[in-house]
Design a protein around this motif. Sequence first.
Motif, PDB file in Angstrom:
ATOM      1  N   ASP A 165     -12.126  11.979  -3.818  1.00  0.00           N
ATOM      2  CA  ASP A 165     -11.969  13.069  -4.784  1.00  0.00           C
ATOM      3  C   ASP A 165     -11.143  12.578  -5.984  1.00  0.00           C
ATOM      4  N   LEU A 166     -10.468  11.439  -5.826  1.00  0.00           N
ATOM      5  CA  LEU A 166      -9.660  10.903  -6.932  1.00  0.00           C
ATOM      6  C   LEU A 166     -10.356   9.759  -7.669  1.00  0.00           C
ATOM      7  N   LEU A 167     -11.610   9.463  -7.275  1.00  0.00           N
ATOM      8  CA  LEU A 167     -12.344   8.369  -7.923  1.00  0.00           C
ATOM      9  C   LEU A 167     -12.462   8.600  -9.431  1.00  0.00           C
ATOM     10  N   GLY A 176       0.845  -1.193   0.000  1.00  0.00           N
ATOM     11  CA  GLY A 176       0.000   0.000   0.000  1.00  0.00           C
ATOM     12  C   GLY A 176       0.875   1.234   0.000  1.00  0.00           C
ATOM     13  N   ARG A 177       0.234   2.393  -0.100  1.00  0.00           N
ATOM     14  CA  ARG A 177       1.040   3.624  -0.100  1.00  0.00           C
ATOM     15  C   ARG A 177       0.193   4.818   0.305  1.00  0.00           C
ATOM     16  N   PHE A 178       0.885   5.834   0.801  1.00  0.00           N
ATOM     17  CA  PHE A 178       0.277   7.139   1.067  1.00  0.00           C
ATOM     18  C   PHE A 178       1.101   8.121   0.247  1.00  0.00           C
ATOM     19  N   ALA A 179       0.414   8.967  -0.526  1.00  0.00           N
ATOM     20  CA  ALA A 179       1.134   9.794  -1.503  1.00  0.00           C
ATOM     21  C   ALA A 179       0.744  11.266  -1.378  1.00  0.00           C
ATOM     22  N   PRO A 180       1.138  11.903  -0.277  1.00  0.00           N
ATOM     23  CA  PRO A 180       0.707  13.294  -0.078  1.00  0.00           C
ATOM     24  C   PRO A 180       1.434  14.283  -0.993  1.00  0.00           C
ATOM     25  N   SER A 181       0.722  15.335  -1.363  1.00  0.00           N
ATOM     26  CA  SER A 181       1.349  16.464  -2.053  1.00  0.00           C
ATOM     27  C   SER A 181       1.791  17.434  -0.959  1.00  0.00           C
ATOM     28  N   PRO A 182       3.059  17.845  -0.951  1.00  0.00           N
ATOM     29  CA  PRO A 182       3.546  18.676   0.159  1.00  0.00           C
ATOM     30  C   PRO A 182       3.184  20.147  -0.016  1.00  0.00           C
ATOM     31  N   GLU A 199     -16.709  22.017   0.987  1.00  0.00           N
ATOM     32  CA  GLU A 199     -15.434  22.045   0.251  1.00  0.00           C
ATOM     33  C   GLU A 199     -14.492  21.004   0.819  1.00  0.00           C
ATOM     34  N   LYS A 200     -13.723  20.366  -0.078  1.00  0.00           N
ATOM     35  CA  LYS A 200     -12.724  19.393   0.364  1.00  0.00           C
ATOM     36  C   LYS A 200     -11.715  20.104   1.262  1.00  0.00           C
ATOM     37  N   LEU A 201     -11.348  19.468   2.370  1.00  0.00           N
ATOM     38  CA  LEU A 201     -10.371  20.094   3.258  1.00  0.00           C
ATOM     39  C   LEU A 201      -9.045  20.196   2.538  1.00  0.00           C
ATOM     40  N   ILE A 245       6.271  11.197  -1.586  1.00  0.00           N
ATOM     41  CA  ILE A 245       5.964  12.631  -1.582  1.00  0.00           C
ATOM     42  C   ILE A 245       5.760  13.088  -3.028  1.00  0.00           C
ATOM     43  N   GLU A 246       4.559  13.575  -3.321  1.00  0.00           N
ATOM     44  CA  GLU A 246       4.219  13.957  -4.699  1.00  0.00           C
ATOM     45  C   GLU A 246       4.509  15.445  -4.885  1.00  0.00           C
ATOM     46  N   ASP A 247       5.789  15.720  -5.134  1.00  0.00           N
ATOM     47  CA  ASP A 247       6.259  17.104  -5.183  1.00  0.00           C
ATOM     48  C   ASP A 247       6.615  17.559  -6.596  1.00  0.00           C
ATOM     49  N   ALA A 288       2.616  15.341 -15.630  1.00  0.00           N
ATOM     50  CA  ALA A 288       1.304  15.452 -14.982  1.00  0.00           C
ATOM     51  C   ALA A 288       1.130  14.371 -13.910  1.00  0.00           C
ATOM     52  N   TYR A 289       0.326  14.698 -12.914  1.00  0.00           N
ATOM     53  CA  TYR A 289       0.012  13.756 -11.834  1.00  0.00           C
ATOM     54  C   TYR A 289      -0.431  12.397 -12.376  1.00  0.00           C
ATOM     55  N   GLN A 290      -1.343  12.402 -13.378  1.00  0.00           N
ATOM     56  CA  GLN A 290      -1.912  11.134 -13.868  1.00  0.00           C
ATOM     57  C   GLN A 290      -0.828  10.185 -14.366  1.00  0.00           C
ATOM     58  N   VAL A 294      -5.411   3.077  -1.492  1.00  0.00           N
ATOM     59  CA  VAL A 294      -6.479   3.525  -0.586  1.00  0.00           C
ATOM     60  C   VAL A 294      -6.309   5.034  -0.472  1.00  0.00           C
ATOM     61  N   ARG A 295      -7.307   5.805  -0.914  1.00  0.00           N
ATOM     62  CA  ARG A 295      -7.162   7.270  -0.949  1.00  0.00           C
ATOM     63  C   ARG A 295      -8.538   7.905  -0.964  1.00  0.00           C
ATOM     64  N   GLY A 296      -8.570   9.236  -0.997  1.00  0.00           N
ATOM     65  CA  GLY A 296      -9.835   9.969  -0.932  1.00  0.00           C
ATOM     66  C   GLY A 296     -10.635   9.850  -2.227  1.00  0.00           C
ATOM     67  N   ALA A 307       2.571  10.365 -13.496  1.00  0.00           N
ATOM     68  CA  ALA A 307       3.538  10.043 -12.438  1.00  0.00           C
ATOM     69  C   ALA A 307       2.967   9.005 -11.467  1.00  0.00           C
ATOM     70  N   VAL A 308       1.698   9.150 -11.126  1.00  0.00           N
ATOM     71  CA  VAL A 308       1.106   8.247 -10.136  1.00  0.00           C
ATOM     72  C   VAL A 308       1.064   6.813 -10.679  1.00  0.00           C
ATOM     73  N   VAL A 309       0.768   6.690 -11.964  1.00  0.00           N
ATOM     74  CA  VAL A 309       0.680   5.364 -12.582  1.00  0.00           C
ATOM     75  C   VAL A 309       2.067   4.723 -12.658  1.00  0.00           C
TER      76      VAL A 309
HETATM   77  N1  GLU Z   1      -0.907  13.481  -4.173  1.00  0.00           N
HETATM   78  C1  GLU Z   1      -2.326  13.327  -4.246  1.00  0.00           C
HETATM   79  C2  GLU Z   1      -2.987  14.217  -3.213  1.00  0.00           C
HETATM   80  O1  GLU Z   1      -2.355  14.574  -2.235  1.00  0.00           O
HETATM   81  C3  GLU Z   1      -2.792  11.914  -3.947  1.00  0.00           C
HETATM   82  C4  GLU Z   1      -2.443  11.002  -5.008  1.00  0.00           C
HETATM   83  C5  GLU Z   1      -2.954   9.580  -4.830  1.00  0.00           C
HETATM   84  O2  GLU Z   1      -3.177   9.111  -3.707  1.00  0.00           O
HETATM   85  O3  GLU Z   1      -3.075   8.928  -5.860  1.00  0.00           O
HETATM   86  O4  GLU Z   1      -4.143  14.557  -3.391  1.00  0.00           O
END
Ligand code: GLU
Length: 284
Positions: free
Chosen positions: A195-197, A4-10, A229-231, A40-42, A173-175, A191-193, A177-179
């Motif tokens: 808003d990315l569905l 699994g992973r957590f991929a925050p944008s800083p 609004e999304k936090l 870290i998605e920077d 682009a994010y799309q 597993v993520r929010g 890099a994430v793939v």
């Molecule tokens: N970096 C993205 C964000 O913080 C999440 C990307 C992902 O989980 O696929 O919204």
Amino acid sequence: MYVGRFAPSPTGALHFGSLVAALASWLDARAARGRWLVRIEDLDAPRTEAGAADDILRTLARFGLEWDGTVTYQSRRLPLYRHALEKLAPYTYSCACTRREIADSSLGVAADGAQIYPGTCRDGVAAGKSPRALRVRAAGHVTFTDRLQGRQSQVLERDVGDFVLYRADGQFAYQLAVVVDDAEQGVTDVVRGADLLDSTPRQIYLQRLLRYPQPRYLHIPAAVNAAGEKLSKQTGARAVASSTADLRRALSFLGQPETENLGEAVSKWNPVLIARRRALDAVP
Ligand code: GLU
């Protein structure tokens, strides 16, 4: 083996919405006795805030959300994205359109609020215009079953249109890099929010073009404020303290029994209890 992973944008400190995403993916990985990576998605330099990545990592550690291996940074992985773009060359084309031009001729607005690209540059950039971005031709019908949100379906050319893989400002682009990262890191479970569905079918489409395996997806409700609004930093979300109160609130948001003990939270983790919604009020 589950990865699994957590991929925050800083873009700022960890707020309640990102804590919930981190906690859900950590619990799901630990309950499966899997590995849990932090990336870290920077890539989006203008949105990156100095010190935010370290701050997020310290906060995760204080909550006891320990990761496996070393933290990866997208800004240090540019050759991987370049290589993937080269592999995608048969499906991509240069685009010279400005935002304004796209808005003026758009086919409508996609579910995520972006303009649907009308395909102006598909057959070549008009004489006198210079290429700005690289787009991939979006074709086909993508369906997948989210572990929580159920069956999802998108007709790419109708619902999102040809999308950008390399931006006019010179960033991948994010799309894309994430793939690339999820595949290269062997991620089996995202597993993520929620808003990315709506981004997921685009990601599955790229996985297919690149012949990558498709991970399983679990989209938890996005945490929203009283205005719906999304936090985020932009909507004024406060940074989480590493308090037991925040942990309890995050567990409760996920429909899980409240506890201050992460080991107990792992043993009781049950994704079926999560609200099957795209968004949920962060303040109970
Ligand atoms: N970096 C993205 C964000 O913080 C999440 C990307 C992902 O989980 O696929 O919204």
